[in-house]
Motif scaffolding. Structure first.
Motif, PDB file in Angstrom:
ATOM      1  N   LEU A  77      35.888  66.221  23.639  1.00  0.00           N
ATOM      2  CA  LEU A  77      35.083  65.259  22.886  1.00  0.00           C
ATOM      3  C   LEU A  77      33.754  64.910  23.553  1.00  0.00           C
ATOM      4  CD1 LEU A  77      34.849  63.179  20.537  1.00  0.00           C
ATOM      5  CD2 LEU A  77      35.995  61.540  22.055  1.00  0.00           C
ATOM      6  N   LEU A  78      33.789  64.548  24.825  1.00  0.00           N
ATOM      7  CA  LEU A  78      32.626  63.938  25.462  1.00  0.00           C
ATOM      8  C   LEU A  78      31.487  64.892  25.837  1.00  0.00           C
ATOM      9  CD1 LEU A  78      34.328  61.193  27.668  1.00  0.00           C
ATOM     10  CD2 LEU A  78      33.281  60.982  25.405  1.00  0.00           C
ATOM     11  N   PRO A  79      31.756  66.078  26.436  1.00  0.00           N
ATOM     12  CA  PRO A  79      30.628  66.943  26.803  1.00  0.00           C
ATOM     13  C   PRO A  79      29.676  67.271  25.656  1.00  0.00           C
ATOM     14  CG  PRO A  79      32.592  67.659  27.945  1.00  0.00           C
ATOM     15  CD  PRO A  79      33.027  66.607  26.975  1.00  0.00           C
ATOM     16  N   PRO A  80      30.178  67.623  24.441  1.00  0.00           N
ATOM     17  CA  PRO A  80      29.216  67.874  23.366  1.00  0.00           C
ATOM     18  C   PRO A  80      28.431  66.629  22.960  1.00  0.00           C
ATOM     19  CG  PRO A  80      31.342  68.864  22.860  1.00  0.00           C
ATOM     20  CD  PRO A  80      31.553  67.960  24.031  1.00  0.00           C
ATOM     21  N   MET A  81      29.014  65.438  23.187  1.00  0.00           N
ATOM     22  CA  MET A  81      28.313  64.204  22.854  1.00  0.00           C
ATOM     23  C   MET A  81      27.281  63.839  23.922  1.00  0.00           C
ATOM     24  SD  MET A  81      31.509  61.901  21.466  1.00  0.00           S
ATOM     25  CE  MET A  81      30.469  60.439  21.294  1.00  0.00           C
ATOM     26  N   LEU A  82      27.616  64.118  25.170  1.00  0.00           N
ATOM     27  CA  LEU A  82      26.740  63.746  26.278  1.00  0.00           C
ATOM     28  C   LEU A  82      25.634  64.759  26.523  1.00  0.00           C
ATOM     29  CD1 LEU A  82      29.459  62.485  28.802  1.00  0.00           C
ATOM     30  CD2 LEU A  82      27.848  61.074  27.508  1.00  0.00           C
ATOM     31  N   VAL A  83      25.943  66.046  26.332  1.00  0.00           N
ATOM     32  CA  VAL A  83      24.972  67.114  26.591  1.00  0.00           C
ATOM     33  C   VAL A  83      24.594  67.757  25.258  1.00  0.00           C
ATOM     34  CG1 VAL A  83      24.496  69.228  27.870  1.00  0.00           C
ATOM     35  CG2 VAL A  83      26.053  67.519  28.840  1.00  0.00           C
ATOM     36  N   LYS A  84      23.453  67.390  24.731  1.00  0.00           N
ATOM     37  CA  LYS A  84      23.019  67.878  23.425  1.00  0.00           C
ATOM     38  C   LYS A  84      22.473  69.304  23.536  1.00  0.00           C
ATOM     39  CE  LYS A  84      23.787  63.897  21.436  1.00  0.00           C
ATOM     40  NZ  LYS A  84      24.869  63.720  20.448  1.00  0.00           N
ATOM     41  N   SER A  85      22.806  70.121  22.546  1.00  0.00           N
ATOM     42  CA  SER A  85      22.332  71.506  22.552  1.00  0.00           C
ATOM     43  C   SER A  85      20.857  71.601  22.161  1.00  0.00           C
ATOM     44  CB  SER A  85      23.178  72.351  21.594  1.00  0.00           C
ATOM     45  OG  SER A  85      23.129  71.817  20.277  1.00  0.00           O
ATOM     46  N   THR A  86      20.352  70.566  21.498  1.00  0.00           N
ATOM     47  CA  THR A  86      18.935  70.537  21.135  1.00  0.00           C
ATOM     48  C   THR A  86      18.174  69.718  22.166  1.00  0.00           C
ATOM     49  OG1 THR A  86      19.313  68.602  19.740  1.00  0.00           O
ATOM     50  CG2 THR A  86      19.448  70.753  18.690  1.00  0.00           C
ATOM     51  N   GLY A  87      16.889  69.952  22.267  1.00  0.00           N
ATOM     52  CA  GLY A  87      16.069  69.217  23.218  1.00  0.00           C
ATOM     53  C   GLY A  87      15.461  70.148  24.255  1.00  0.00           C
ATOM     54  N   THR A  88      14.573  69.604  25.056  1.00  0.00           N
ATOM     55  CA  THR A  88      13.921  70.397  26.095  1.00  0.00           C
ATOM     56  C   THR A  88      14.869  70.627  27.264  1.00  0.00           C
ATOM     57  OG1 THR A  88      13.076  68.438  27.245  1.00  0.00           O
ATOM     58  CG2 THR A  88      11.732  69.325  25.441  1.00  0.00           C
ATOM     59  N   MET A  89      14.494  71.559  28.147  1.00  0.00           N
ATOM     60  CA  MET A  89      15.312  71.830  29.314  1.00  0.00           C
ATOM     61  C   MET A  89      15.434  70.582  30.194  1.00  0.00           C
ATOM     62  SD  MET A  89      16.490  74.931  29.195  1.00  0.00           S
ATOM     63  CE  MET A  89      16.629  74.769  27.410  1.00  0.00           C
ATOM     64  N   GLU A  90      14.369  69.799  30.257  1.00  0.00           N
ATOM     65  CA  GLU A  90      14.394  68.570  31.062  1.00  0.00           C
ATOM     66  C   GLU A  90      15.385  67.564  30.486  1.00  0.00           C
ATOM     67  OE1 GLU A  90      11.350  65.053  32.671  1.00  0.00           O
ATOM     68  OE2 GLU A  90      10.572  66.805  31.578  1.00  0.00           O
ATOM     69  N   GLU A  91      15.392  67.442  29.155  1.00  0.00           N
ATOM     70  CA  GLU A  91      16.328  66.513  28.515  1.00  0.00           C
ATOM     71  C   GLU A  91      17.775  66.965  28.705  1.00  0.00           C
ATOM     72  OE1 GLU A  91      13.526  64.861  24.857  1.00  0.00           O
ATOM     73  OE2 GLU A  91      14.699  66.713  24.606  1.00  0.00           O
ATOM     74  N   ILE A  92      17.998  68.268  28.590  1.00  0.00           N
ATOM     75  CA  ILE A  92      19.355  68.787  28.802  1.00  0.00           C
ATOM     76  C   ILE A  92      19.789  68.556  30.252  1.00  0.00           C
ATOM     77  CG2 ILE A  92      20.764  70.886  28.861  1.00  0.00           C
ATOM     78  CD1 ILE A  92      19.126  71.929  26.500  1.00  0.00           C
ATOM     79  N   GLY A  93      18.851  68.727  31.185  1.00  0.00           N
ATOM     80  CA  GLY A  93      19.158  68.473  32.586  1.00  0.00           C
ATOM     81  C   GLY A  93      19.577  67.033  32.826  1.00  0.00           C
ATOM     82  N   HIS A  94      18.876  66.085  32.184  1.00  0.00           N
ATOM     83  CA  HIS A  94      19.242  64.669  32.303  1.00  0.00           C
ATOM     84  C   HIS A  94      20.636  64.421  31.724  1.00  0.00           C
ATOM     85  CE1 HIS A  94      15.668  63.045  34.085  1.00  0.00           C
ATOM     86  NE2 HIS A  94      14.867  63.503  33.120  1.00  0.00           N
TER      87      HIS A  94
END
Length: 469
Positions: free
Chosen positions: A203-220
């Motif tokens: 449940l949580l990883p797909p909610m916390l780590v979005k597949s869309t967004g910049t590499m910097e946002e994904i890193g955060h």
């Protein structure tokens, strides 16, 4: 105090609270229940008195949370495979190995792990496992840079190694801390902890780590997820150090009392278990069932995205549905076992229902309505993952008085082998022949497991020992 000492002291000192005897004939035998908030619940039988302590629920709760903190990290990378691929630039095979490393490390380490549990008890092994789970989680905190995936994999491996101190514990903890009328339910709740972690891991990883967004946002996003897990495991490690105990002052049941008087030889136990026909058949059937669950869980993201592109969060939620339904199945099955003690019949019924659930899942996957896939996942999960504690308890019954840690340890070692082989086969078939034939192959494996289960004799040794005592 051993069963023999209970009898001796009961005759010489009838007032001693944990050794009281009721000298009655067969027609007047009874049970009485008394106790206090501090001492727990005392169950007095016609031959000896056994006490269950209220702290057992705290011990079980700590174990559930500890188990969940470890199993949460099992699919932490695999369920967001598409995001991991784009951020870290690794291959699908490498991401799959973040899940399979749990299986690979368990097989060679379960034997020293089971030996350590047998020799040192629950507290030492639980502290070791909690420390490893916490240490691995902190290593991942430092793996956020895109060129540091290798460090995250190291952390994942450390957490996977710690699993060796978790999977074989539920039947041992239940037998050591809980009375005869609660042991199956307690084992189910212990397994529930592992399922809870897997559910949250879906449940949580797909909610916390979005597949869309910049590499910097994904890193955060990755950094937030890793910090949350590391913080939780750190707090839990401190609580385990302070409050987790190895065993109650006195045995909670006649079976536990008798088992505690037996000097176990680890190698001899392994030999005895492997010569037990019913146990060997259960190893095969249990391995086929749980191996199938491992394969589906590891590759669920790939399977769902085949028919529903961009549905990464749905893949996580479907995994959640499978496991939550399995939690409900675990609790229901545990209650049924405690009430009926019909281990063979319950095991076979649940296994057969798993086959039916897998067939339904196979033929609804491509229907185009993802809501239908959710419904079929509920049926599949209720029986497939609900089977986990049933298999544990059935194994404890047919192998008594061998140590529960050794019994469940070998059971889980075989499961990891089946899990690796089934996951590799399933992944290969998904690539080569598609999901329909891959899923039908899993249906066939489950049908084979049901047939093997039917061949197991209902030799309930632990129940017999409890009744005789």
């Amino acid at each position: 105090m051993t069963l023999k000492e209970h009898l001796t002291n009961g005759l010489s000192n009838p007032s001693e609270p944990h050794s009281k005897l009721f000298l009655m004939n067969d027609s007047s035998r009874r049970e009485s229940i008394s106790g206090s908030v501090m001492d727990g619940l005392t169950i007095e039988s016609s031959k000896a008195t056994y006490t269950v302590y209220k702290i057992r629920w705290l011990i079980l709760t700590l174990f559930v949370l500890y188990s969940a903190s470890n199993s949460f990290q099992w699919t932490q990378y695999a369920i967001i495979e598409d995001t991991v691929l784009s951020y870290y630039g690794v291959s699908s095979a490498v991401v799959s190995w973040t899940s399979m490393v749990y299986m690979i490390t368990y097989v060679p380490l379960i034997f020293p792990g089971s030996w350590l549990l047998d020799k040192t008890g629950l507290r030492v092994t639980t502290i070791l496992g909690a420390f490893g789970t916490c240490a691995g989680a902190w290593l991942k905190v430092f793996s956020v840079p895109q060129d540091m995936f290798w460090l995250g994999f190291v952390g994942q491996t450390v957490v996977a190694i710690s699993q060796v101190f978790i999977l074989n514990v539920p039947p041992r903890l239940a037998a050591v801390w809980f009375g005869a009328d609660q042991v199956s339910s307690a084992c189910s709740i212990g397994v529930f902890g592992n399922q809870l972690g897997v559910a949250l891991g879906f449940l949580l990883p797909p909610m916390l780590v979005k597949s869309t967004g910049t590499m910097e946002e994904i890193g955060h996003d990755f950094q937030l997820m890793f910090y949350l897990v590391a913080g939780f495991t750190s707090v839990l490690f401190v609580f385990i150090l302070l409050f987790f105990k190895a065993a109650p002052p006195t045995p909670p049941s006649a079976a536990a009392d008798l088992g505690s008087t037996i000097d176990s030889n680890f190698l001899q136990s392994i030999k005895t278990l492997l010569m037990n026909r019913n146990y060997v058949l259960l190893l095969i059937s249990y391995g086929l069932n749980v191996g199938t669950f491992y394969a589906i869980s590891t590759l669920l993201n790939r399977v769902i995205l085949t028919y529903y592109p961009g549905a990464s969060e749905d893949a996580g939620r479907i995994g959640l549905v499978i496991v939550v339904a399995g939690m409900a199945g675990s609790v229901v099955c545990g209650l049924i076992l405690d009430k009926t003690h019909r281990f063979k019949e319950t095991t076979l019924a649940v296994y057969t229902s798993s086959v039916i659930g897998m067939i339904i899942f196979t033929f609804t996957l491509d229907c185009g309505l993802i809501g239908v896939v959710y419904l079929s996942s509920i049926i599949l999960g209720f029986f497939m993952t609900g089977y986990l504690p049933v298999g544990f308890e059935f194994a404890s019954e047919v192998t008594y008085p061998e140590p529960e840690g050794t019994t469940s340890g070998i059971l889980n070692a075989v499961v990891q082998v089946f899990g690796i082989l089934t996951t590799l086969l399933y992944g290969w078939m998904l690539d080569e022949v598609g999901d329909r034939w891959a899923n039908l192959t899993l249906c066939a494996l489950l049908a084979l497991g049901a047939a093997v289960t039917a061949a197991i004799r209902s030799d309930l040794r632990r129940q017999a020992a409890q009744n005789k005592a």
